[in-house]
Scaffold this motif. Structure first.
Motif, PDB file in Angstrom:
ATOM      1  N   THR A  45       0.832  -1.205   0.000  1.00 18.78           N
ATOM      2  CA  THR A  45       0.000   0.000   0.000  1.00 18.78           C
ATOM      3  C   THR A  45       0.868   1.258   0.000  1.00 18.78           C
ATOM      4  O   THR A  45       0.920   1.984  -0.986  1.00 18.78           O
ATOM      5  N   VAL A  46       1.546   1.533   1.116  1.00 18.54           N
ATOM      6  CA  VAL A  46       2.498   2.637   1.241  1.00 18.54           C
ATOM      7  C   VAL A  46       3.652   2.145   2.106  1.00 18.54           C
ATOM      8  O   VAL A  46       3.619   1.031   2.628  1.00 18.54           O
ATOM      9  N   TYR A  47       4.676   2.964   2.277  1.00 19.13           N
ATOM     10  CA  TYR A  47       5.763   2.614   3.188  1.00 19.13           C
ATOM     11  C   TYR A  47       5.302   2.786   4.629  1.00 19.13           C
ATOM     12  O   TYR A  47       4.601   3.744   4.970  1.00 19.13           O
ATOM     13  N   GLY A  48       5.689   1.834   5.490  1.00 13.98           N
ATOM     14  CA  GLY A  48       5.323   1.882   6.891  1.00 13.98           C
ATOM     15  C   GLY A  48       6.513   2.213   7.770  1.00 13.98           C
ATOM     16  O   GLY A  48       7.665   1.948   7.413  1.00 13.98           O
ATOM     17  N   LEU A  49       6.227   2.801   8.933  1.00 17.08           N
ATOM     18  CA  LEU A  49       7.250   3.093   9.937  1.00 17.08           C
ATOM     19  C   LEU A  49       7.059   2.117  11.079  1.00 17.08           C
ATOM     20  O   LEU A  49       6.145   2.246  11.880  1.00 17.08           O
ATOM     21  N   GLY A  50       7.929   1.103  11.144  1.00 17.37           N
ATOM     22  CA  GLY A  50       7.702  -0.037  12.016  1.00 17.37           C
ATOM     23  C   GLY A  50       8.430   0.006  13.337  1.00 17.37           C
ATOM     24  O   GLY A  50       9.552   0.494  13.441  1.00 17.37           O
ATOM     25  N   ALA A  51       7.763  -0.550  14.355  1.00 13.69           N
ATOM     26  CA  ALA A  51       8.352  -0.761  15.677  1.00 13.69           C
ATOM     27  C   ALA A  51       7.669  -1.963  16.298  1.00 13.69           C
ATOM     28  O   ALA A  51       6.616  -2.421  15.828  1.00 13.69           O
ATOM     29  N   ASP A  52       8.252  -2.488  17.368  1.00 12.81           N
ATOM     30  CA  ASP A  52       7.675  -3.631  18.073  1.00 12.81           C
ATOM     31  C   ASP A  52       6.321  -3.241  18.661  1.00 12.81           C
ATOM     32  O   ASP A  52       6.241  -2.409  19.569  1.00 12.81           O
ATOM     33  N   ALA A  53       5.254  -3.861  18.159  1.00 15.81           N
ATOM     34  CA  ALA A  53       3.896  -3.482  18.554  1.00 15.81           C
ATOM     35  C   ALA A  53       3.579  -3.814  20.000  1.00 15.81           C
ATOM     36  O   ALA A  53       2.637  -3.263  20.579  1.00 15.81           O
ATOM     37  N   LEU A  54       4.343  -4.732  20.601  1.00 16.40           N
ATOM     38  CA  LEU A  54       4.048  -5.175  21.964  1.00 16.40           C
ATOM     39  C   LEU A  54       4.870  -4.441  23.016  1.00 16.40           C
ATOM     40  O   LEU A  54       4.793  -4.776  24.203  1.00 16.40           O
ATOM     41  N   ARG A  55       5.647  -3.448  22.590  1.00 11.76           N
ATOM     42  CA  ARG A  55       6.450  -2.651  23.521  1.00 11.76           C
ATOM     43  C   ARG A  55       5.955  -1.212  23.506  1.00 11.76           C
ATOM     44  O   ARG A  55       6.030  -0.524  22.486  1.00 11.76           O
ATOM     45  N   ALA A  56       5.460  -0.760  24.649  1.00 11.15           N
ATOM     46  CA  ALA A  56       4.888   0.583  24.740  1.00 11.15           C
ATOM     47  C   ALA A  56       5.884   1.652  24.336  1.00 11.15           C
ATOM     48  O   ALA A  56       5.552   2.593  23.596  1.00 11.15           O
ATOM     49  N   GLU A  57       7.139   1.506  24.784  1.00 10.65           N
ATOM     50  CA  GLU A  57       8.128   2.538  24.500  1.00 10.65           C
ATOM     51  C   GLU A  57       8.471   2.599  23.017  1.00 10.65           C
ATOM     52  O   GLU A  57       8.787   3.665  22.474  1.00 10.65           O
ATOM     53  N   ALA A  58       8.372   1.462  22.324  1.00  9.76           N
ATOM     54  CA  ALA A  58       8.640   1.441  20.886  1.00  9.76           C
ATOM     55  C   ALA A  58       7.541   2.175  20.130  1.00  9.76           C
ATOM     56  O   ALA A  58       7.811   2.947  19.203  1.00  9.76           O
ATOM     57  N   SER A  59       6.290   1.944  20.528  1.00 13.60           N
ATOM     58  CA  SER A  59       5.185   2.663  19.896  1.00 13.60           C
ATOM     59  C   SER A  59       5.281   4.157  20.147  1.00 13.60           C
ATOM     60  O   SER A  59       4.983   4.979  19.271  1.00 13.60           O
ATOM     61  N   ARG A  60       5.726   4.527  21.351  1.00  9.65           N
ATOM     62  CA  ARG A  60       5.884   5.957  21.646  1.00  9.65           C
ATOM     63  C   ARG A  60       6.916   6.594  20.716  1.00  9.65           C
ATOM     64  O   ARG A  60       6.784   7.765  20.334  1.00  9.65           O
ATOM     65  N   LYS A  61       7.932   5.833  20.324  1.00 13.85           N
ATOM     66  CA  LYS A  61       8.937   6.358  19.397  1.00 13.85           C
ATOM     67  C   LYS A  61       8.324   6.664  18.026  1.00 13.85           C
ATOM     68  O   LYS A  61       8.738   7.613  17.355  1.00 13.85           O
TER      69      LYS A  61
END
Length: 358
Positions: A45-61
């Motif tokens: 679809t488009v480019y995604g900006l990925g992080a570990d979905a199960l880590r709160a601090e990663a999502s905050r980044k």
């Protein structure tokens, strides 16, 4: 052969061939995700900006890098259907039917989450948006990273979504360590989002998987009334429901009417703005581009092949940014299948500014 490019900004770019993926690059990217870092990667679809979905601090980044409001939910990307059961409280039969019909592919399902998914990933909601992308590069990265990647579009919040790695670099250079460059994406607009927590499934964001396609599998499917008329009062249940998105730097207006009325009106408006010293951009189609008398005219695709309009839309908006136009007039694109999705993106990019051509 992949190409490793150190840009000097702190953001590395690795070129990958989807038909022959360099596993060392995927291992590097996976290690970054597992360590809590961000990686931009291509989906269909488009480019995604990925992080570990199960880590709160990663999502905050993710929210910090994009400048994204923290109540705007992220989509969790998975590698296989079995992984859905590990992050949700309940998987209805409707989800299994849609997965069988459209996964892997550009469809996101909203389901009740379980305790494994932090509220930082879901924007504070008790639901989680889940998708299995079709891109081989995306799937390889998800598997290498542990199975769950939270990934909104890899752009600064509010800007046109990226369909090329260069778009990602333009917005996020120096903010993320790595971009996986898989070339130009296929679809060009974000996935369809359908909410399966209601009695009747509801499309929250239109995309390449249309409402009629969903109805063929599930029967009755509703379209969220906020799709055409955005509301700043709602709490978004899915990405893109509340805030202005996809916007170019110039002010954008959508002109509605018949083809003849639209061309006449845009020509009139363009003459007026040029006389006042403004630089004008026009979003047209291959069929209509030759009828515009002035301004910088870009063809977004063919009305007879509406998927080309979706594919090129964000790229065209970014091209106008490069040419520094002051104002953009766009034709409306109420095409038979993808018209709802295309116009949803255009309405948001324009801040719902419409001009009736009469």
């Amino acid at each position: 052969m992949d190409v490793h490019k150190d840009t000097g900004s702190g953001t590395k770019i690795i070129r990958l061939d989807a038909a022959d993926i360099d596993q060392s690059a995927i291992q590097l990217a996976g290690q970054l995700i597992r360590s809590g870092e961000l990686v931009a990667f291509p989906t269909e679809t488009v480019y995604g900006l990925g992080a570990d979905a199960l880590r709160a601090e990663a999502s905050r980044k993710i929210y910090a890098a994009k400048g994204r409001p923290s109540d705007n939910p992220l989509i969790v990307h998975i590698y296989c259907m079995e992984d859905v059961y590990k992050i949700t409280a309940y998987v209805p039969e409707s989800a299994r039917k849609l997965a069988g019909a459209f996964w892997p592919g550009p469809l996101t399902m909203v389901l009740a989450k379980n305790e494994r998914v932090p509220y930082e990933t879901t924007g504070g909601l008790d639901t989680v948006a889940v998708r299995m992308p079709a891109s081989p590069i995306a799937l390889a990265l998800i598997r290498e990273s542990g199975g769950y990647i939270a990934a909104p579009s890899a752009n600064v919040s509010g800007r046109p979504s990226p369909t090329l790695a260069g778009h990602v670099y333009e917005d996020l250079k120096g903010k993320i360590p790595l971009i996986l460059d898989g070339g130009e994406v296929g679809v060009g607009i974000e996935s369809t989002i359908v909410d399966l927590t209601e009695d009747i499934p509801m499309v929250l964001r239109p995309g390449a998987i249309t409402r009629s396609m969903l109805s063929e599998v599930l029967g009755e499917v509703r379209l969220d009334p906020g799709i055409r008329e955005g509301s700043a009062q709602c709490r978004p249940k899915a990405p893109g429901m509340k805030y202005k998105h996809y916007a170019p730097k110039a002010e954008l207006f959508i002109v509605e009417g018949t083809s003849e009325q639209i061309i006449k009106k845009i020509n009139e408006l363009t003459r007026e703005k040029i006389l006042s010293g403004k630089k004008v951009g026009i979003i047209a189609t291959l069929e209509s581009a030759g009828y515009y008398e002035q301004g910088e005219v870009l063809s977004v695709g063919e009305r007879s092949r509406e998927e080309t309009i979706a594919h090129n839309l964000y790229k065209i908006l970014r091209e106008f940014d490069q040419s520094d136009v002051d104002i953009i007039y766009s034709e409306s694109f109420l095409t038979p299948q993808m018209g709802t999705a295309i116009m949803n993106r255009l309405f948001k990019a324009a801040g719902y500014q419409m001009i009736k051509a009469i």
